[in-house]
Enzyme design. Structure first.
Site, short mmCIF file in Angstrom:
data_model
loop_
_atom_site.label_atom_id
_atom_site.label_comp_id
_atom_site.label_asym_id
_atom_site.label_seq_id
_atom_site.Cartn_x
_atom_site.Cartn_y
_atom_site.Cartn_z
CG ASN A 1 8.75 -4.42 -3.57
OD1 ASN A 1 9.90 -4.32 -4.48
ND2 ASN A 1 7.90 -3.35 -3.46
CG HIS B 1 0.69 0.59 -4.69
ND1 HIS B 1 1.22 0.51 -3.38
CD2 HIS B 1 1.68 -0.03 -5.31
CE1 HIS B 1 2.16 -0.27 -3.07
NE2 HIS B 1 2.71 -0.80 -4.39
CE LYS C 1 -0.90 -3.39 -4.26
NZ LYS C 1 -0.50 -4.26 -4.60
#
Ligand code: NAD
Length: 267
Positions: free
Chosen positions: A125, A156, A160
């Protein structure tokens, strides 16, 4: 001027990274590439991203463009990023890898290659807020960790590919390291007659829905009170800006593995 080569140029992240390179001083787009069978291969980057023509065609392999750049920015797929790191070991260019979903073996090989051959910023991240969250979680774990149950909830978008998120795993690792635990304390989702919650457990729950860009909550629940630390990404630009910052930072560094804490001066 730092010259960047962007992998996965038409992806959700690749395209935002290119847009952010274009508006950042000190860095320029030298080349972009996609996977071999991608329909955008051969087209101009500008045309594909809805920008004016840039005179940079999208190539179909890192080998074809690696000479043009100082740094490769790679947000693609776990097997692809490993293949790119293997190629780059022969060239020694700086690398920024934001891809998630690596197996332990894949990540360890990438780190080994970088240690010997090139400087790498690798982080699950790249946002400033999440990297600060790692610090806050470490502090909260030190203060509350022993008597409180700790759970991580991540959410998410529906497209994903991997779960749980790399960020959720990174948060779990921060907690485990702070408490002197290992990965056997990670508990992914729960189902059935699970009995009483053991104390030495870090729960990791996954939500996949709609277009959620990325949300992470670390919950500390103890007797009579509960603390929740939450980060919500509202746009992919937060990660793209972090990736461009990392690219500017990593060029010229000694071979080795660095993370966003190094880039953002949070260590
Ligand atoms: P995406 O599927 O939209 O984009 C991936 C792109 O990579 C696609 O265009 C695909 O064609 C391309 N690609 C695949 N194999 C390739 C190869 N061999 N060579 C060149 N290009 C190749 O996915 P996304 O949402 O952009 O996410 C990409 C990765 O980045 C995922 O692993 C995701 O979890 C991760 N991610 C990381 C951060 C972070 O801050 N570190 C933030 C968001 C997403």
């Amino acid at each position: 001027m730092v010259k960047a080569v962007v992998a996965g140029a038409t992806g959700r992240m690749g395209s935002r990274i290119i847009q952010n390179i274009l508006k950042t001083e000190g860095i320029e787009l030298a080349a972009a590439f996609e996977r071999k069978d991608h329909p955008a291969v051969g087209k101009d980057v500008g045309q594909v991203l809805g920008l004016p023509e840039m005179g940079i065609p999208i190539e179909d392999a890192l080998e074809k463009v690696i000479d043009k750049g100082d740094v490769i920015i790679d947000f693609t797929f776990h097997e692809a990023s490993l293949a790119h790191a293997r190629i780059n070991a022969k060239y020694g260019k700086a690398m920024v890898i934001g891809t998630t979903g690596f197996s332990k073996e894949e990540l360890s090989e990438i780190h080994q290659l970088a240690t010997q051959h090139f400087p790498l910023v690798q982080a699950y991240n790249m946002s400033l807020g999440i990297n600060l969250l790692y610090k806050l979680v470490e502090l909260a774990t030190r203060v509350l960790g022993q008597g409180f149950d700790i759970e991580i909830i991540e959410a998410h978008h529906r497209l994903k590919k991997d779960a749980p998120s790399g960020t959720a795993l990174a948060l779990a690792n921060v907690i485990a390291q702070t408490l002197g635990w290992d990965e056997s304390s990670f508990r992914f989702c729960r189902e059935g007659i699970i009995g009483q919650r053991p104390s030495q457990e870090i729960g990791i729950q996954t939500i996949r829905a709609g277009e959620i860009v990325g949300e992470h909550t670390v919950l500390f629940a103890g007797p009579g009170e509960r603390l929740e630390l939450t980060h919500r990404a509202a746009s992919r630009d937060t990660f793209a800006q972090g990736a461009v910052k990392a690219a500017l930072w990593v060029v010229g560094k000694a071979p080795g593995v660095y993370n966003m804490q190094d880039v953002l001066g949070l260590k």
